[in-house]
Design a protein around this motif. Structure first.
Motif, PDB file in Angstrom:
ATOM      1  N   GLY A 115      -7.748   7.689  -5.551  1.00 55.83           N
ATOM      2  CA  GLY A 115      -7.079   7.214  -7.076  1.00 55.83           C
ATOM      3  C   GLY A 115      -6.583   5.652  -6.788  1.00 55.83           C
ATOM      4  N   ALA A 116      -7.086   5.104  -5.487  1.00 53.77           N
ATOM      5  CA  ALA A 116      -6.600   3.683  -5.678  1.00 53.77           C
ATOM      6  C   ALA A 116      -7.620   2.775  -6.209  1.00 53.77           C
ATOM      7  N   PRO A 117      -7.274   1.508  -6.846  1.00 56.44           N
ATOM      8  CA  PRO A 117      -8.222   0.502  -7.252  1.00 56.44           C
ATOM      9  C   PRO A 117      -9.120   0.070  -6.065  1.00 56.44           C
ATOM     10  N   PRO A 118     -10.145  -0.473  -6.363  1.00 55.78           N
ATOM     11  CA  PRO A 118     -10.923  -1.087  -5.270  1.00 55.78           C
ATOM     12  C   PRO A 118     -10.480  -2.220  -4.553  1.00 55.78           C
ATOM     13  N   ASP A 119      -9.412  -2.875  -4.933  1.00 55.72           N
ATOM     14  CA  ASP A 119      -8.860  -3.960  -4.226  1.00 55.72           C
ATOM     15  C   ASP A 119      -7.532  -3.533  -3.476  1.00 55.72           C
ATOM     16  N   TYR A 156       8.388   2.896  -5.924  1.00 53.66           N
ATOM     17  CA  TYR A 156       7.314   3.450  -6.489  1.00 53.66           C
ATOM     18  C   TYR A 156       6.604   2.992  -7.778  1.00 53.66           C
ATOM     19  N   ALA A 157       6.515   1.549  -7.538  1.00 49.40           N
ATOM     20  CA  ALA A 157       5.924   0.715  -8.396  1.00 49.40           C
ATOM     21  C   ALA A 157       4.485   0.978  -9.078  1.00 49.40           C
ATOM     22  N   LEU A 158       3.593   1.902  -8.134  1.00 49.00           N
ATOM     23  CA  LEU A 158       2.509   2.132  -8.618  1.00 49.00           C
ATOM     24  C   LEU A 158       2.381   3.681  -9.117  1.00 49.00           C
ATOM     25  N   GLY A 159       3.744   4.214  -9.317  1.00 53.28           N
ATOM     26  CA  GLY A 159       3.804   5.632 -10.077  1.00 53.28           C
ATOM     27  C   GLY A 159       4.065   6.494  -8.851  1.00 53.28           C
ATOM     28  N   THR A 160       4.838   7.552  -9.201  1.00 58.37           N
ATOM     29  CA  THR A 160       4.967   8.658  -8.097  1.00 58.37           C
ATOM     30  C   THR A 160       3.881   9.562  -7.596  1.00 58.37           C
ATOM     31  N   HIS A 161       2.730   9.569  -8.571  1.00 56.50           N
ATOM     32  CA  HIS A 161       1.531  10.216  -8.339  1.00 56.50           C
ATOM     33  C   HIS A 161       0.807   9.392  -7.078  1.00 56.50           C
ATOM     34  N   VAL A 180       0.967  -1.025  -0.156  1.00 59.63           N
ATOM     35  CA  VAL A 180       0.041  -0.005  -0.045  1.00 59.63           C
ATOM     36  C   VAL A 180       0.866   1.336   0.116  1.00 59.63           C
ATOM     37  N   PRO A 181       0.757   2.327  -0.803  1.00 62.72           N
ATOM     38  CA  PRO A 181       1.378   3.496  -1.034  1.00 62.72           C
ATOM     39  C   PRO A 181       0.798   4.461   0.010  1.00 62.72           C
ATOM     40  N   ARG A 182       1.498   5.666   0.396  1.00 60.59           N
ATOM     41  CA  ARG A 182       0.694   6.790   0.934  1.00 60.59           C
ATOM     42  C   ARG A 182       1.439   8.116   0.263  1.00 60.59           C
ATOM     43  N   SER A 183       0.747   8.789  -0.249  1.00 62.19           N
ATOM     44  CA  SER A 183       1.345   9.777  -1.110  1.00 62.19           C
ATOM     45  C   SER A 183       1.824  11.009  -0.228  1.00 62.19           C
ATOM     46  N   PHE A 184       1.419  11.035   0.991  1.00 62.74           N
ATOM     47  CA  PHE A 184       2.034  12.135   1.818  1.00 62.74           C
ATOM     48  C   PHE A 184       3.011  11.776   2.807  1.00 62.74           C
ATOM     49  N   LEU A 185       3.804  10.375   2.437  1.00 69.54           N
ATOM     50  CA  LEU A 185       4.952  10.236   3.158  1.00 69.54           C
ATOM     51  C   LEU A 185       5.918   9.545   2.357  1.00 69.54           C
ATOM     52  N   MET A 186       7.224   9.368   2.989  1.00 63.35           N
ATOM     53  CA  MET A 186       8.188   8.997   2.362  1.00 63.35           C
ATOM     54  C   MET A 186       8.711   7.307   2.805  1.00 63.35           C
ATOM     55  N   PRO A 187       8.925   6.604   1.887  1.00 62.85           N
ATOM     56  CA  PRO A 187       9.288   5.176   2.281  1.00 62.85           C
ATOM     57  C   PRO A 187      10.443   5.227   2.899  1.00 62.85           C
TER      58      PRO A 187
END
Length: 411
Positions: free
Chosen positions: A71-75, A47-52, A28-35
């Motif tokens: 912007g997440a897919p339903p699953d 960033y496999a799901l895209g930097t956006h 799961v990504p979080r756009s407001f944090l840095m891994p």
């Protein structure tokens, strides 16, 4: 996939694993944090799901709860069972064989697996935030979220940028002071951390965090059993120079209150936030449940205690020494991840990988059904190092769950 097909494939997986299901990693990504790059996921896949969408800084375990990401897919956030070349969600599997998977009591009360756990791993701290209570979340058709933390030593080989967590508010803080921070949202740093206190994080310990309590998790990798919801409200406007949008403060607030500063302040549980004994009432250290080094295994409580008098989740850490095995009986279903070593859990071979590519199916995660947990599961260490796993349970699983602070009574 039709309900009939899911039921048949779940049945086949249950029979093959004798009540233990193998799960694929859920990222799961979080756009407001840095891994923080300590979840063993390849750096080129962060960033496999895209930097956006943001960097991947979370891995969810035995989850039937979707991630509330724009912007997440339903699953996104849902765990997938893998068996004989097929993949289907754990949520669908529970729907097909609920009594066997999660037990008749949980099925009757919740109609789903109502909890999940995750690793979160960030380079720096998370904004000071809270999770709404059940009463608050119900206003928008969602569920509240209590949660808990444990900092596994195996993943915390470095503390990254800020291994400290601000918790609650300093005793004596007023509602007017917090309101002023919200008024200053667009002026830069709104100063909410000036009203709080940071605690140094220690691998091998943890915290219990009720709803409506402010907290700004630090940069240790955290194992986080929690209620099956993804509601939150950010109360800090700037983190490490990065802007936190107002939308992340009000995303789980009824629209008519999005600019109501008094409502946003009143969301907080004031008594708990300004508790002068905050650490004593929320800090956790492991408690041995059973076993010893002489017996070749040690099973420890790592998450325990109640939230508002209710047992909502719990977790244990099992260590089996090389060449040894143990059969563990538990009174409820659990999600499990292996964090060190290799071995067998029942008839499934498992190991903790050193390196994972995005989309790869690993052998470090399983879901143990209610039925099988009660019958007993044998953990066998087949490697040369300790075989360590973390497993978390749903509500009301244990009659002997320790209370917060009970670690002080041991020894």
């Amino acid at each position: 996939m039709s309900d009939q097909n899911v039921a048949a494939r779940t049945r086949a997986a249950l029979d093959a694993g004798e009540g233990i299901l193998r799960l694929a990693p859920t990222w799961v990504p979080r756009s407001f944090l840095m891994p923080g790059a300590r979840l063993k996921l390849s750096r080129e896949d962060l960033y496999a799901l895209g930097t956006h969408r943001g960097g991947i800084d979370e891995r969810w375990f035995s989850s039937t709860t979707p991630a509330a990401n724009e912007g997440a897919p339903p699953d996104e956030g849902l765990s997938y069972v893998v068996h004989d070349g097929a993949k289907f969600t754990l949520r669908d599997a529970v729907g097909a064989h609920a009594d066997e998977l999660i037990g008749p009591a949980l099925n009757a009360k919740y109609k789903r697996w109502p909890v999940y756990s995750k690793f979160f791993d960030n380079l720096g701290p998370i904004p000071h935030h809270m999770h709404q209570s059940q009463e608050q979340a119900e206003k928008i058709g969602l569920e509240g979220k209590p949660e808990s933390y444990y900092f596994p030593p195996q993943l915390n080989w470095t503390g990254n940028n800020f291994p400290y967590t601000f918790m609650g508010l300093e005793p004596g803080t007023t509602k007017e002071q917090v309101r002023r921070c919200l008024e200053d949202w667009n002026k830069g740093d709104n100063g909410i951390l000036d009203l709080s206190k940071a605690y140094r994080l220690k691998p091998g310990t943890g915290w219990l965090v009720p709803p409506d309590v402010l907290h700004a998790p630090g940069s240790l990798v955290t194992y986080e059993p929690q209620w099956g919801s993804d509601v939150f409200g950010m109360y800090q406007s700037l983190v490490e120079g990065r802007r936190v949008p107002w939308e992340l403060l009000v995303k789980d607030v009824p629209k008519e209150y999005h600019q109501d500063l008094d409502y946003l302040v009143e969301q907080l549980d004031w008594e708990q936030n300004v508790d002068p004994e905050f650490k004593a009432n929320h800090y956790l250290e492991p408690i041995v449940r059973t076993g010893s080094e002489q017996e070749g295994f040690v099973d420890k409580w790592i998450v325990y205690g109640t939230v508002a008098g209710k047992q909502v989740f719990s977790a244990c850490e099992l260590t089996v020494l090389p060449g040894r095995s143990v059969t563990i009986k538990d009174p409820g279903a659990y999600g499990l991840v292996v964090v060190q070593g290799s071995g067998h859990i029942g008839k499934l071979d498992v190991d903790s990988p050193n390196f994972i590519r995005f989309g790869e199916v690993t052998k470090d995660e399983v879901f143990v059904t209610h039925k099988r947990a009660g019958e007993g599961v044998t953990f066998k260490n087949t490697g040369s190092e300790p075989f360590v796993s973390l497993r978390y349970f749903g509500p009301d699983a244990h009659s002997d769950l320790p209370k917060v602070g009970d670690y002080l009574k041991v020894g």
